[in-house]
Design an enzyme around this catalytic site. Structure first.
Site, mmCIF file in Angstrom:
data_model
loop_
_atom_site.group_PDB
_atom_site.id
_atom_site.type_symbol
_atom_site.label_atom_id
_atom_site.label_comp_id
_atom_site.label_asym_id
_atom_site.label_seq_id
_atom_site.Cartn_x
_atom_site.Cartn_y
_atom_site.Cartn_z
ATOM 1 N N GLU A 186 -10.372 2.570 -4.209
ATOM 2 C CA GLU A 186 -9.221 3.300 -3.567
ATOM 3 C C GLU A 186 -8.647 4.399 -4.404
ATOM 4 O O GLU A 186 -8.311 5.406 -4.040
ATOM 5 C CB GLU A 186 -8.416 2.206 -3.341
ATOM 6 C CG GLU A 186 -8.447 1.461 -1.975
ATOM 7 C CD GLU A 186 -9.698 0.304 -2.110
ATOM 8 O OE1 GLU A 186 -9.902 0.243 -3.192
ATOM 9 O OE2 GLU A 186 -10.069 0.044 -0.896
ATOM 10 N N HIS A 208 -3.632 -10.555 1.448
ATOM 11 C CA HIS A 208 -4.165 -9.805 2.554
ATOM 12 C C HIS A 208 -3.323 -9.659 3.815
ATOM 13 O O HIS A 208 -3.449 -9.378 4.860
ATOM 14 C CB HIS A 208 -5.544 -10.362 2.979
ATOM 15 C CG HIS A 208 -6.722 -10.023 2.146
ATOM 16 N ND1 HIS A 208 -6.784 -10.691 1.287
ATOM 17 C CD2 HIS A 208 -7.513 -9.223 2.165
ATOM 18 C CE1 HIS A 208 -7.848 -10.563 0.413
ATOM 19 N NE2 HIS A 208 -8.518 -9.342 1.019
#
Lengths: 394, 362
Positions: free
Chosen positions: B90, B159
């Protein structure tokens, strides 16, 4: 008189090349010409996963004189910035580049303004080599309207988009993926140009660098990663920060070249080689072996982690300006006096620019709220006391 | 012999059961239905078609057709130069995308969930959001960061976080949170066309939900303004302001409240930054009561900002303290019963609204 006029106009024009050759042509038509000259680099290149370019560099008197003038200008500019900082006219961070000038001038000589450069916070001289003026530098450092970022950026945030100079970045290592992104966009747009992403030996260990290098290699991006190895990441010597300080090899599957970064001609040769390589084969790493005379920044005396003997030793043996001076004198392209005169001119240019920058006002208070967005949509923004200070973003 | 007869009977009996779809078609209204997934996919498709500078980048956006199938079919249509599968890096690929935006092309970066955007947050804030300001307008950053945000179902603490408040606190970013398919289409198109960095917060659990869409919404030029909220349900007794999935919960709460004689006005924020302070304040000046709803952690959240805005601008109009309904102040647990307690439920919104009306909450 005429000469100083020409010299003063140099700081206003975007090109550093023109005034010098026209100045010299007044007195000596021979020097400042384009007749080819071949010079050997100080040391051969060391390569990793590629064949090193030749040590013989093609140049000409005009180029060498331009190198001399440009580096003298940069040197003088950085030393003047030191004084301004100590006089408290420059605040915050100020990272000086004196000693490393050969990287900026050598790189520029190998490329065009359509190629992109992005660097970190030690960006004053790179900005100038991309066509930025002394006024824009000093005004920005002092936070004035005439600054390249209108006083809103500061030392670490110089930009010049029309010559594809993308800063000027304060977060160590972040400029490397950004540079690979510029290369991506150049390839996407089919521009046949390259990006040079500069970083230091301190940033060379950043994870995001390797992430960006991986992507660049996978996608064949025309990205050239240039490690300006001045051997100290702030106060930490390279051997204390990197298990492998052979930064040109750290790309592993990406080829690399180690270059004497104090030799402007070697830098030029390496960058020319890298540009050709990157356009055909994707990313390449250049390690410039260079040195900074100042500490990491103006808050660092630069002597707690290295000896004064080391600093003066480099200055005596490897100074980039002295190297070019010797070259010019040995090839009889100018006299010692002429070179000293260039240094005097350059000093005056710098002084004039500082005087002009001091005249430039600080930004208007309304500038606090401009450029937050490119398209502000008429939304409201607030000052410290939102009942007192509000603005509509254009 | 018997087998054939049985088969024929089966066929005949199957023919008697009309397929579910055609029943719906014949009984539904003239407006078409569209899932959020299709809304996002069509928006991306249309914007890529209209502007060759727009490209997609992210993990699994290409050959996998998108981790949540949002980018389905786009690789086939636009090719690997414009739909790029990235490695799982990322920080690296976000930096690459922002650098590309500096040059003038228009990346749409997908984070598989916004939890992973934290790996890249320096590039979102320091490289994207602040650059137009630091360069005094020389370098604008026309980039969109999109992906699912907030809680899903049973995915646990790492998450499930909602990042609306974090990103919306940063000047230089625009932060959008669609609820319906109309929002998804209109806001994503607006985000892609916008010259500034936009954080586009979707919701995984909404991807499969269908909403009615008019012909205007389906048109390829359709666009919604950034910075404007929408009144989903007009009311006069209490304002309920929410974003994303919680808008649906707020609407259900409004139905329940109606039975108790409380007429709630539901505001779909749509835009977290810029926040439509004037619409929210106008609504509260009308109703005198406010409940804010978000799935996110409560402290320093969107609800807190809205409350502050009301106190600053419309204090005299309040007849009751502002109520905040938010996710529980704990990392998201896995066990289903605890997870249920960790996110707002419709009854929480109803209860809070009743409190603002000084009604007994039993």
């Amino acid at each position: 008189m005429a000469l100083s006029h020409l010299a003063a106009s140099a700081s206003r024009s975007s090109s550093l090349l023109k005034p010098l050759s026209s100045a010299l042509s007044l007195r000596r038509p021979i020097s400042g010409d384009n007749s080819p000259l071949t010079v050997e680099t100080s040391v051969p290149f060391t390569s990793h996963q590629c064949e090193a370019p030749s040590r013989s560099v093609e140049t000409n008197p005009k180029e060498l004189l331009t190198f001399f003038r440009d580096m003298a200008l940069m040197r003088r500019m950085e030393i003047a910035a030191d004084s301004l900082y100590k006089a408290k006219l420059i605040r915050g961070f100020c990272h000086l580049y004196d000693g490393q000038e050969a990287v900026a001038v050598g790189m520029e000589a190998a490329i065009t303004k359509k190629d992109c450069i992005i660097t970190a916070y030690r960006d004053h001289c790179t900005f100038v080599s991309r066509g930025g003026t002394l006024l824009e530098v000093f005004a920005e450092l002092m936070g004035r309207q005439a600054g390249c970022s209108k006083g809103k950026g500061g030392s670490m945030h110089f930009y010049k988009k029309d010559s594809n100079f993308y800063g000027g970045h304060g977060i160590v290592g972040a400029q490397v993926p950004l540079g690979c992104g510029l290369a991506f966009a150049q390839k996407y747009s089919k521009d046949e140009t390259v990006t040079f992403a500069l970083y230091g030996d301190g940033a060379a260990n950043q994870g995001q660098l390797f992430e960006a290098l991986n992507i660049s290699a996978l996608w064949d991006l025309p990205a050239i990663l240039v490690c300006e190895n001045n051997h100290y990441g702030m106060g930490t010597a390279e051997w204390r920060a990197a298990k492998s300080p052979a930064y040109y090899k750290r790309g592993d599957y990406v080829p690399g070249l180690k270059v004497d970064g104090m030799d402007a001609l070697a830098v030029k040769q390496a960058c020319k080689f890298a540009k050709e390589h990157a356009l055909k084969n994707g990313p390449i790493i250049l390690e410039m072996d260079t040195y900074r005379y100042h500490g990491h920044s103006m808050s660092d005396p630069g002597s707690t982690y290295r000896t004064r003997d080391e600093i003066s030793g480099v200055r005596q043996e490897r100074d980039p300006i002295e190297r070019i001076r010797k070259l010019i004198l040995s090839h009889d392209l100018a006299t010692e006096k002429e070179l000293k005169d260039v240094e005097k001119e350059v000093r005056k240019e710098v002084d004039d620019a500082i005087a002009q920058a001091k005249e430039s006002p600080m930004p208007e208070p309304s500038e606090l709220f401009t450029n937050v967005y490119a398209k502000g949509l008429g939304v409201e923004s607030f000052g410290a006391d939102r009942k007192e200070v509000r603005a509509t973003l254009p | 012999m018997l087998g054939i007869v049985r088969q024929k009977m089966l066929e005949q009996s199957l023919k008697k059961i009309p397929p579910a779809v055609s029943v719906l078609r014949s009984y539904s209204s003239a407006a078409k239905q569209m899932t959020i997934r299709d809304a996002l996919n069509s928006a991306l498709d249309e914007e890529m078609s209209a502007d060759s500078k727009v490209f997609l980048m992210g993990e699994e956006v290409g050959e996998y057709q998108g981790a949540y199938k949002i980018t389905k079919g786009l690789l086939d249509k636009y090719g690997p130069e414009r739909v790029l599968d990235t490695p799982i890096t990322e920080a690296g690929f976000t930096g690459v995308a922002v650098g590309a935006a500096y040059y003038g092309v228009k990346p749409v970066v997908e984070f598989m969930t916004f939890n992973f955007s934290m790996q890249a947050i320096d590039h979102i804030i320091n490289s994207a959001a602040k650059t137009n300001y630091m360069s005094s307008g020389q370098i604008s950053v026309p980039i969109v960061f999109r992906g699912p945000n907030g809680a899903a179902a049973g995915v646990g603490a790492q998450h499930s976080q909602c990042y609306a408040a974090w990103y919306a606190s940063c000047p230089g970013l625009k932060v959008l949170a669609p609820y319906s398919s109309e929002d998804a289409r209109g806001l994503l198109k607006a985000a892609i066309r916008d010259p500034d960095p936009v954080v586009f917060l979707e919701n995984e659990l909404l991807y499969g939900e269908s909403f009615p869409v008019s012909d205007e919404v389906l048109d390829s030029s359709f666009c919604l303004p950034i910075g404007k909220a929408k009144i989903e349900r007009k009311g006069k007794d209490v304002t309920i302001a929410a974003y994303s999935k919680m808008v649906g919960y707020a609407l259900k709460a409004a139905e329940t409240l109606e039975k108790d004689g409380i007429d709630a006005e539901v505001i779909n924020l749509r835009s977290i930054r810029p926040l439509d302070r004037s619409m929210i304040n106008a609504s509260v000046r009308k109703t005198s009561r406010l409940v804010t709803v978000e799935e996110a952690f409560p402290q320093h959240g969107v609800g807190a900002e809205i409350c502050a805005s009301i106190v600053e601008e419309s204090f005299a109009y309040l007849d009751a303290p502002v109520e905040r309904i938010a996710g529980a102040d704990v990392p998201m647990p896995y066990a289903a019963n605890l997870e249920r307690m960790a996110v707002p439920q419709v009854e929480d919104i109803v209860r809070a609204a009743k409190r603002t009306c000084y009604r007994s909450v039993s």
